[in-house]
Design an enzyme around this catalytic site. Structure first.
Site, PDB file in Angstrom:
ATOM      1  CE  LYS A 215     -11.188   2.118   3.765  1.00  0.00           C
ATOM      2  NZ  LYS A 215     -10.801   2.863   4.953  1.00  0.00           N
TER       3      LYS A 215
ATOM      4  CD  GLU B   8      -3.244  -0.303   2.149  1.00  0.00           C
ATOM      5  OE1 GLU B   8      -4.212  -1.058   2.149  1.00  0.00           O
ATOM      6  OE2 GLU B   8      -3.029   0.530   3.061  1.00  0.00           O
TER       7      GLU B   8
ATOM      8  CG  HIS C 238       8.128 -29.480   1.518  1.00  0.00           C
ATOM      9  ND1 HIS C 238       8.859 -30.605   1.189  1.00  0.00           N
ATOM     10  CD2 HIS C 238       8.721 -28.963   2.626  1.00  0.00           C
ATOM     11  CE1 HIS C 238       9.825 -30.775   2.085  1.00  0.00           C
ATOM     12  NE2 HIS C 238       9.774 -29.786   2.959  1.00  0.00           N
TER      13      HIS C 238
END
Ligand code: PA5
Length: 472
Positions: A441, A298, A327
């Site tokens: 938002k 951000e 793995h």
């Protein structure tokens, strides 16, 4: 107190350099030397932002009086069985990181006495309806304190979670008794959450002015939930303060945050390392890597630089976990595109080294593990990955933790915040805004019918209608 308590974290950058991974992918010593001037300018730019009051996150390590108040409040939280933090992004990730790093892995499953009489902690940072419904099935709202954490006081995810929790509590204890079950962490005067706090007389804590969500872990945003579950928040601040002293100069030779920022910047801009993997060899530090992911993404992911030119800056942070991801991911890291730096984290002394009891002495292929410790195995796995990455010409570095405790976690979080601040100057972008987050938002408010967002809702409908759906 353990002897490793206040020891410094070290930064091993040997394998970021051309001398270890080759000139095509590693930073040449001469290149780093040439960069020292720009790095020093970046350090001075951060210092001058700080001096002019624009980086209050750098003052947080000194806020010990406030931390003592929070610790006192946390004692009162012992009356609750559950502490539920409701927040998202910067209002949640720091709390999750502190809990994972500094409390036992199965803290919530321990009996109350094992938790020092402190509440269990749940951090709800999503709006997944099934998860929230399930939480409300397993906790008793009468025995729960909800900490609603939102700097803006209007984030849809957090406020919706609050509204659901409020209803659940009200149905059990009555509207009159609600305030005993809610504590807010929000702006001191702005925002809708503050209005509710004032109207309903809740307890509350303040997110200081000018501290953005991703830099707020050392404010009450992270400190209150941490203290509620018994984390030593004063030691956390002490560790951050110790790191602040180490990260204050403008020399690459003494400032580890400046050096780490410079190496990531050079790797990205001169060696095409657009991905930044953080891979702790410690389960507890896994969520520190997750917290860092937001911090780096951000802060640096920006369309324009300070001069207004389009730059699309940033380096994509990726979280991995040693040894688990050896793995899963390390095949790609070794042999896939050479577009990453890998930052490992190694712990010298775990809280419990855990001996591996000898057995099956006739099966040499497993018997060799007997008599060693899980700690040795974890450390060997980290060295093995370091070696494999280096052999494949993949630049990597390592933060070495003497131990994982509140002091070292305070150190690393502050170091990574400073690293991000310096990197912001190197990329010449504003590391402290988040227009891309705000855009999401606003679109959510519009789609959910928030008054005042009708125009945006109409624009979304129009742009959706203009697209021919391609769905099979
Ligand atoms: O870092 C940030 O600024 C964001 O991730 C915010 O923390 C997040 O959007 C939540 O915002 P608020 O605390 O205002 O609810």
């Amino acid at each position: 107190m353990s002897v490793t308590q206040n020891k410094p974290i070290r930064y091993d950058y040997t394998r970021m350099m051309a001398g270890a991974v080759g000139a095509a992918h590693g930073v040449a010593a001469a290149e780093l030397k040439r960069f020292a001037k720009k790095a020093a300018q970046s350090a001075r730019a951060v210092q001058s932002l700080y001096d002019s009051g624009q980086l209050p996150f750098m003052d947080l390590p000194a806020k010990t009086r406030q931390a003592a108040d929070i610790a006192r409040y946390a004692e009162r939280c012992k009356q609750y069985e559950n502490f539920v933090a409701l927040g998202i992004g910067g209002s949640a990730l720091g709390t999750i990181a502190l809990q994972s790093a500094l409390n036992p892995a199965f803290y919530n499953l321990m009996p109350a006495a094992g938790r020092g009489g402190r509440p269990r902690l749940f951090v709800e940072d999503n709006v997944d309806p099934d998860r929230i419904a399930n939480l409300l099935e397993v906790i008793d709202p009468r025995k729960t304190l909800f900490n609603v954490i939102s700097k803006s006081g209007s984030t849809a995810e957090t406020m919706a979670g609050f509204m659901v929790a409020r209803d659940a509590v009200a149905r059990r204890v009555g509207v009159k008794n609600l305030k005993k079950h809610f504590v807010a962490t929000t702006d001191k005067e702005q925002g809708h959450l503050r209005k509710i706090v004032d109207r309903e007389g809740w307890d509350s804590f303040v997110v200081p002015d000018g501290v953005g969500g991703r830099f707020s872990v050392l404010t009450p945003v992270g400190l209150l939930p941490a203290a509620a579950v018994g984390i030593d928040i004063l030691a956390l601040l002490k560790g951050a303060a110790a790191m602040k002293r180490r990260c204050s100069g403008d020399s690459l030779e003494s400032n580890p945050a400046l050096l780490a920022a410079a190496l990531q910047f050079l790797a990205c801009t001169t060696k095409d390392k657009s991905i930044n993997v953080m891979m702790p060899y410690s389960q507890g530090l896994r969520d520190v890597a997750d917290w860092y992911r937001q911090l780096w993404a951000e802060s640096l992911g920006k369309a324009v630089n300070r001069a207004g030119q389009t730059v699309h800056a940033g380096q994509t942070p990726v979280k991995a976990l040693g040894a688990t991801d050896q793995h899963s991911q390390v095949q790609l890291y070794n042999e896939g595109p050479n577009d990453k730096t890998v930052t490992l984290m190694r712990v010298e002394s775990f809280r419990n080294p855990l001996p591996i009891p000898p057995c099956h002495s006739d099966i040499g292929a497993i018997a060799y593990l007997g008599g060693r410790t899980m700690q040795e195995l974890m450390q060997a796995e980290c060295r093995a990955t370091e070696k494999a990455l280096t052999d494949h010409g993949r630049p990597n570095s390592c933060f070495i933790f003497p131990a994982v405790n509140a002091h070292t976690v305070g150190q690393i979080m502050f170091l990574l915040e400073m690293q991000t601040a310096y990197a912001g100057e190197m990329w010449d972008i504003n590391a402290y805004d988040q227009p891309g987050v705000e855009a999401g938002k606003i679109a959510t408010y519009a789609l959910m019918g928030r008054p005042g967002y009708e125009k945006q809702a109409e624009a979304i409908r129009k742009s959706e209608a203009a697209l021919k759906p391609l769905v099979i």
